[in-house]
Design a protein around this motif. Structure first.
Motif, PDB file in Angstrom:
ATOM      1  N   ASP A   1      13.576  -6.192 -14.719  1.00 45.89           N
ATOM      2  CA  ASP A   1      14.038  -4.943 -15.325  1.00 45.89           C
ATOM      3  C   ASP A   1      13.067  -4.356 -16.339  1.00 45.89           C
ATOM      4  O   ASP A   1      12.900  -3.150 -16.432  1.00 45.89           O
ATOM      5  N   ASN A   2      12.432  -5.253 -17.108  1.00 45.58           N
ATOM      6  CA  ASN A   2      11.548  -4.758 -18.161  1.00 45.58           C
ATOM      7  C   ASN A   2      10.150  -4.466 -17.598  1.00 45.58           C
ATOM      8  O   ASN A   2       9.164  -5.103 -17.965  1.00 45.58           O
TER       9      ASN A   2
ATOM     10  N   GLN B   1      14.839 -11.362 -18.529  1.00 41.60           N
ATOM     11  CA  GLN B   1      15.316 -10.028 -18.140  1.00 41.60           C
ATOM     12  C   GLN B   1      15.099  -9.690 -16.674  1.00 41.60           C
ATOM     13  O   GLN B   1      15.302  -8.553 -16.268  1.00 41.60           O
TER      14      GLN B   1
ATOM     15  N   GLN C   1      15.956 -12.422  -8.073  1.00 39.36           N
ATOM     16  CA  GLN C   1      15.559 -11.020  -7.916  1.00 39.36           C
ATOM     17  C   GLN C   1      14.835 -10.862  -6.593  1.00 39.36           C
ATOM     18  O   GLN C   1      14.332 -11.820  -6.039  1.00 39.36           O
TER      19      GLN C   1
END
Ligand SMILES: [Zn+2]
Length: 256
Positions: A66-67, A63, A155
């Motif tokens: 985001d988490n 993920q 990211q």
């Protein structure tokens, strides 16, 4: 679960400290053996911390960043482990200090040992700050690996560090770095040497250090061109990001 485990042992050590002076000699050895069992809990705590880091990397892989609530929960868990580890250190130190003192005093002094240990332990733990817990090498490794892994997955948690990390990733991604200089095969549990930044497979390097030290020799870093003449276990750290990269590489090359 580990917390309960540790508390029980701490209580057990207190119980084994005798109220009557004539039990002193016999029970001091019981105390020592119980303390060493307590120390062995630290291996479980370290394994637990590695597991938490690995779960965090799994979340980042699936993920990205985001988490954040799940990652925060894991960070709290690893800090709790850091506290337990510290608690054991403080407890062992207080038992050591107080038993050393008491053996030099008349047997009557033993009566107060239980309280002295408790007092000293409370004192030591009161001196432990949140910053101390953050400084635990495995907490630092947790944050580092989440950050690095997020970067690798595309990211950008912190743009200022992009340049430095890109270089890092370029080096680690090259396939030759997955090979252990000791076994000449792909590593399973890569350990990074903090001193010279070289990697070795865990089983091989620990065995090698043990063997050399048994013969009263130092272990030289086997990487060609490295001038680190003394590789110590305390310089080594399991690199979970590297481990994941090797696993992913294996999966990918299996497909093609
Ligand atoms: Zn080296």
């Amino acid at each position: 679960m580990i917390k309960l485990h540790v508390c029980l042992w701490v209580e057990f050590v207190f119980i084994s400290i005798p109220a009557a002076p004539f039990l002193l000699k016999m029970s001091l050895s019981t105390v020592q053996s119980t303390v060493s069992t307590l120390k062995s809990c630290q291996t479980d705590i370290a394994a637990c911390m590695d597991m938490i880091s690995d779960v965090a990397l799994g979340i980042v892989e699936a993920q990205g960043m985001d988490n954040s609530s799940a990652l925060k929960k894991l960070e709290d868990m690893i800090l709790e482990c850091s506290r337990l580890d510290r608690e054991i250190n403080c407890f062992v130190d207080s038992v050591d200090e107080m038993t050393a003192q008491v053996t030099q005093e008349p047997p009557e002094a033993m009566v107060n040992l239980r309280n002295s240990v408790k007092g000293r332990f409370t004192e030591l733990m009161a001196g432990v700050s949140d910053t101390d817990l953050q400084r635990h090498s495995k907490v630092v490794a947790f944050k580092d690996s989440v950050r690095k892994y997020a970067m690798q997955a595309g990211q950008t948690p912190d743009e200022n560090e992009e340049e430095e990390l890109d270089e890092d990733i370029a080096v680690t991604q090259s396939q030759t770095n997955f090979i252990c200089p000791l076994t000449q095969v792909e590593m399973v549990n890569p350990m990074k040497n903090k001193k010279c930044n070289h990697y070795y497979d865990q089983v091989a390097v620990l065995e090698m250090i043990k063997c050399k030290h048994k013969n009263r020799k130092t272990f030289r870093c086997p990487k060609v061109g490295c001038d680190n003449k003394d590789v110590r276990e305390s310089d080594l750290e399991l690199d979970l990001v590297m481990k994941r990269m090797i696993q992913n590489h294996k999966r990918q090359s299996g497909k093609t």
